[in-house]
Write a protein that holds these residues in place. Sequence first.
Motif, PDB file in Angstrom:
ATOM      1  N   LEU A 177       0.639  -1.218   0.006  1.00 42.15           N
ATOM      2  CA  LEU A 177      -0.011  -0.080  -0.088  1.00 42.15           C
ATOM      3  C   LEU A 177       0.724   1.240  -0.025  1.00 42.15           C
ATOM      4  O   LEU A 177       0.586   2.308  -0.786  1.00 42.15           O
ATOM      5  CB  LEU A 177      -0.960   0.069   1.250  1.00 42.15           C
ATOM      6  CG  LEU A 177      -2.243  -0.885   1.175  1.00 42.15           C
ATOM      7  CD1 LEU A 177      -2.728  -1.081   2.512  1.00 42.15           C
ATOM      8  CD2 LEU A 177      -3.025  -0.500   0.130  1.00 42.15           C
ATOM      9  N   ALA A 178       1.970   1.396   0.732  1.00 44.39           N
ATOM     10  CA  ALA A 178       2.951   2.408   0.781  1.00 44.39           C
ATOM     11  C   ALA A 178       3.421   2.642  -0.647  1.00 44.39           C
ATOM     12  O   ALA A 178       3.775   3.880  -1.354  1.00 44.39           O
ATOM     13  CB  ALA A 178       3.831   2.184   1.800  1.00 44.39           C
ATOM     14  N   ARG A 179       3.750   1.498  -1.235  1.00 44.58           N
ATOM     15  CA  ARG A 179       4.293   1.545  -2.607  1.00 44.58           C
ATOM     16  C   ARG A 179       3.425   2.383  -3.395  1.00 44.58           C
ATOM     17  O   ARG A 179       3.626   3.122  -4.396  1.00 44.58           O
ATOM     18  CB  ARG A 179       4.930   0.403  -3.132  1.00 44.58           C
ATOM     19  CG  ARG A 179       5.370   0.292  -4.657  1.00 44.58           C
ATOM     20  CD  ARG A 179       5.338  -1.171  -5.155  1.00 44.58           C
ATOM     21  NE  ARG A 179       4.072  -1.571  -5.308  1.00 44.58           N
ATOM     22  CZ  ARG A 179       3.591  -3.012  -5.168  1.00 44.58           C
ATOM     23  NH1 ARG A 179       4.492  -3.712  -4.471  1.00 44.58           N
ATOM     24  NH2 ARG A 179       2.564  -3.419  -5.185  1.00 44.58           N
ATOM     25  N   ASP A 180       2.012   1.784  -3.470  1.00 44.74           N
ATOM     26  CA  ASP A 180       1.015   2.127  -4.528  1.00 44.74           C
ATOM     27  C   ASP A 180       0.399   3.365  -4.212  1.00 44.74           C
ATOM     28  O   ASP A 180       0.018   4.148  -4.983  1.00 44.74           O
ATOM     29  CB  ASP A 180      -0.010   0.991  -4.529  1.00 44.74           C
ATOM     30  CG  ASP A 180       0.450  -0.068  -5.373  1.00 44.74           C
ATOM     31  OD1 ASP A 180       1.404  -0.193  -6.020  1.00 44.74           O
ATOM     32  OD2 ASP A 180      -0.394  -1.014  -5.688  1.00 44.74           O
ATOM     33  N   ALA A 181       0.579   3.893  -3.092  1.00 44.96           N
ATOM     34  CA  ALA A 181       0.148   5.222  -2.583  1.00 44.96           C
ATOM     35  C   ALA A 181       1.086   6.196  -3.450  1.00 44.96           C
ATOM     36  O   ALA A 181       0.346   7.362  -3.648  1.00 44.96           O
ATOM     37  CB  ALA A 181       0.022   5.390  -0.974  1.00 44.96           C
ATOM     38  N   ILE A 182       2.212   6.049  -3.601  1.00 37.99           N
ATOM     39  CA  ILE A 182       2.805   7.031  -4.404  1.00 37.99           C
ATOM     40  C   ILE A 182       2.363   7.056  -5.724  1.00 37.99           C
ATOM     41  O   ILE A 182       2.389   8.289  -6.256  1.00 37.99           O
ATOM     42  CB  ILE A 182       4.521   6.520  -4.227  1.00 37.99           C
ATOM     43  CG1 ILE A 182       4.827   6.608  -2.859  1.00 37.99           C
ATOM     44  CG2 ILE A 182       5.266   7.362  -5.188  1.00 37.99           C
ATOM     45  CD1 ILE A 182       6.356   6.076  -2.636  1.00 37.99           C
ATOM     46  N   GLN A 183       2.170   6.035  -6.453  1.00 37.84           N
ATOM     47  CA  GLN A 183       1.727   5.852  -7.703  1.00 37.84           C
ATOM     48  C   GLN A 183       0.324   6.637  -7.620  1.00 37.84           C
ATOM     49  O   GLN A 183       0.161   7.165  -8.756  1.00 37.84           O
ATOM     50  CB  GLN A 183       1.523   4.560  -8.271  1.00 37.84           C
ATOM     51  CG  GLN A 183       3.078   3.990  -8.146  1.00 37.84           C
ATOM     52  CD  GLN A 183       3.034   2.774  -9.258  1.00 37.84           C
ATOM     53  OE1 GLN A 183       2.374   2.681 -10.363  1.00 37.84           O
ATOM     54  NE2 GLN A 183       3.792   1.564  -8.983  1.00 37.84           N
ATOM     55  N   VAL A 184      -0.603   6.309  -6.811  1.00 37.15           N
ATOM     56  CA  VAL A 184      -1.760   7.055  -6.739  1.00 37.15           C
ATOM     57  C   VAL A 184      -1.726   8.504  -6.812  1.00 37.15           C
ATOM     58  O   VAL A 184      -2.474   9.185  -7.683  1.00 37.15           O
ATOM     59  CB  VAL A 184      -2.693   6.688  -5.506  1.00 37.15           C
ATOM     60  CG1 VAL A 184      -4.109   7.406  -5.563  1.00 37.15           C
ATOM     61  CG2 VAL A 184      -3.054   5.080  -5.602  1.00 37.15           C
ATOM     62  N   ALA A 185      -0.938   9.074  -5.792  1.00 43.12           N
ATOM     63  CA  ALA A 185      -0.808  10.327  -5.897  1.00 43.12           C
ATOM     64  C   ALA A 185      -0.232  11.027  -7.318  1.00 43.12           C
ATOM     65  O   ALA A 185      -0.538  11.975  -7.571  1.00 43.12           O
ATOM     66  CB  ALA A 185       0.542  10.728  -4.695  1.00 43.12           C
ATOM     67  N   TYR A 186       0.979  10.134  -7.735  1.00 43.81           N
ATOM     68  CA  TYR A 186       1.445  10.665  -9.232  1.00 43.81           C
ATOM     69  C   TYR A 186       0.037  10.558 -10.212  1.00 43.81           C
ATOM     70  O   TYR A 186       0.224  11.603 -11.063  1.00 43.81           O
ATOM     71  CB  TYR A 186       2.626   9.488  -9.647  1.00 43.81           C
ATOM     72  CG  TYR A 186       3.196   9.800 -10.723  1.00 43.81           C
ATOM     73  CD1 TYR A 186       3.671  10.965 -11.143  1.00 43.81           C
ATOM     74  CD2 TYR A 186       3.166   8.596 -11.768  1.00 43.81           C
ATOM     75  CE1 TYR A 186       4.310  11.285 -12.316  1.00 43.81           C
ATOM     76  CE2 TYR A 186       3.941   9.136 -13.125  1.00 43.81           C
ATOM     77  CZ  TYR A 186       4.230  10.264 -13.222  1.00 43.81           C
ATOM     78  OH  TYR A 186       5.160  10.417 -14.501  1.00 43.81           O
ATOM     79  N   VAL A 187      -0.658   9.515 -10.289  1.00 50.56           N
ATOM     80  CA  VAL A 187      -1.839   9.512 -11.200  1.00 50.56           C
ATOM     81  C   VAL A 187      -2.572  10.637 -11.076  1.00 50.56           C
ATOM     82  O   VAL A 187      -3.136  11.462 -11.728  1.00 50.56           O
ATOM     83  CB  VAL A 187      -2.447   8.300 -11.205  1.00 50.56           C
ATOM     84  CG1 VAL A 187      -3.650   8.178 -11.857  1.00 50.56           C
ATOM     85  CG2 VAL A 187      -1.422   7.142 -11.835  1.00 50.56           C
ATOM     86  N   LEU A 188      -3.030  11.070  -9.629  1.00 47.31           N
ATOM     87  CA  LEU A 188      -3.984  12.001  -9.401  1.00 47.31           C
ATOM     88  C   LEU A 188      -3.396  13.388  -9.810  1.00 47.31           C
ATOM     89  O   LEU A 188      -4.086  13.996 -10.335  1.00 47.31           O
ATOM     90  CB  LEU A 188      -4.124  12.097  -7.612  1.00 47.31           C
ATOM     91  CG  LEU A 188      -4.824  13.030  -7.234  1.00 47.31           C
ATOM     92  CD1 LEU A 188      -6.550  12.833  -7.825  1.00 47.31           C
ATOM     93  CD2 LEU A 188      -4.922  13.013  -5.837  1.00 47.31           C
ATOM     94  N   LEU A 189      -2.101  13.670  -9.726  1.00 49.38           N
ATOM     95  CA  LEU A 189      -1.516  14.913 -10.084  1.00 49.38           C
ATOM     96  C   LEU A 189      -1.539  14.940 -11.793  1.00 49.38           C
ATOM     97  O   LEU A 189      -1.805  15.964 -12.134  1.00 49.38           O
ATOM     98  CB  LEU A 189      -0.060  15.215  -9.619  1.00 49.38           C
ATOM     99  CG  LEU A 189       0.201  15.432  -8.204  1.00 49.38           C
ATOM    100  CD1 LEU A 189       1.360  15.466  -7.784  1.00 49.38           C
ATOM    101  CD2 LEU A 189      -0.466  16.647  -7.973  1.00 49.38           C
ATOM    102  N   LEU A 190      -1.134  13.812 -12.299  1.00 47.29           N
ATOM    103  CA  LEU A 190      -1.181  13.860 -13.815  1.00 47.29           C
ATOM    104  C   LEU A 190      -2.647  14.044 -14.404  1.00 47.29           C
ATOM    105  O   LEU A 190      -2.937  14.870 -15.509  1.00 47.29           O
ATOM    106  CB  LEU A 190      -0.808  12.553 -14.288  1.00 47.29           C
ATOM    107  CG  LEU A 190       0.722  12.146 -13.960  1.00 47.29           C
ATOM    108  CD1 LEU A 190       1.181  10.720 -14.832  1.00 47.29           C
ATOM    109  CD2 LEU A 190       1.601  13.385 -14.313  1.00 47.29           C
ATOM    110  N   LEU A 191      -3.618  13.309 -13.414  1.00 45.75           N
ATOM    111  CA  LEU A 191      -5.094  13.706 -13.877  1.00 45.75           C
ATOM    112  C   LEU A 191      -5.529  15.182 -13.844  1.00 45.75           C
ATOM    113  O   LEU A 191      -6.233  15.796 -14.866  1.00 45.75           O
ATOM    114  CB  LEU A 191      -6.110  12.702 -13.383  1.00 45.75           C
ATOM    115  CG  LEU A 191      -5.996  11.143 -13.621  1.00 45.75           C
ATOM    116  CD1 LEU A 191      -6.871  10.445 -12.719  1.00 45.75           C
ATOM    117  CD2 LEU A 191      -6.337  11.132 -15.213  1.00 45.75           C
TER     118      LEU A 191
END
Length: 373
Positions: A177-191
């Motif tokens: 979850l810690a690893r994927d939370a970073i990617q969720v934040a990344y995708v959220l900013l890109l969106l």
Amino acid sequence: MRVGKLCRLALRFWLGLVLVLGFSSHYYSPTRRRLVHSRILQTYDWLLMVINLVAFYAYYRYAMTYFLEGMFRRQGFVNQLSTCNVFQQLLMTVTSTLLHLLFERQVCQTYNEVSTILEQDLQLKEHSRFYCLAFLAKVYTFLHNFNFALSAIMHWGLRPFNVYDLLANLYFVYNSLARDAIQVAYVLLLLNLSEALRLNGQQEHGSYSDLMKQLRTRERLLRIGRRVHRMFAWPVAIALIHLVFFNTATIYLGYTMFIQKHDALGLRGRGLKMLLTVVSFLVILWDVVLLQVVCEKLLAEENQICASPKDVASSRTTYRQWEMCALRRAIRRSSPENKVLGMFRMDMRCAFALISCSLSYGIIIIQIGYIPG
């Protein structure tokens, strides 16, 4: 719009879950309509990070004996894969901790900046359908990390599932979850950046000042986008490489369970294991394809130039300024700024190839004789 409402609920749920798990020291303030730093949350986060790093040693010792002797034909090779996976988790944990300490405040400030542009400058009323569907899909893959059913039933019938198994799986889930939370934040900013560029490109400009305001907003968003890619470059690269190894190991593990002549759960149990293995592979593959789609969408919005003035004769200066903007955008498309780490482009076109090659690696491992016929 039902999808938009569901998207907002998913965002609030994800932000709340991130706070509970100790992945952020910023909370969303409804009155300020922005992310706000909290010293209490920061202390809580640091405490959980220290506990997580200290608990790794116990997790490592337990993981070395997780698979029972004689469980697989090539027991030694399976143990080697397990050891590599454990140390890759350590690498991901250290990377997540460093990103949390060094860039968390910058990431939250960037989110606040883009949100301000969307709500105040561009007067956002409702997110696009693509934004909502992409974010919901990303949250689903994030929540899929809670599924450790395959690990739980792997020993079913061989030995009981004890408390230590549960704690080890929860530790693995937490770090995933810690690893994927970073990617969720990344995708959220890109969106958000993609939405801002889309809305800015739809703004009508009837004068020179309106066009200049639109161009300045566009250049500001492009600078923010380059900053976001630089902040997340190494974490995303390490996560993708980890997923290549994890999917390769998943394929090999699924194959070994498929060829087992005797299964303590019988034919249905073996089928259930195979089903969970396939689901795990497909979810990871879909997650990275989603990253590629979002980056391609952002790149398409970045490559769109502002609409040309409708009445050219009325303002020659305005039209010339628009031509200069189009020329600068054409030059920037081939600029080295569109390179991340020298190997990852901003559109992340290699993401799908990087993760899908794990299928080829898994087949090669099987063919070269690790599993005797």
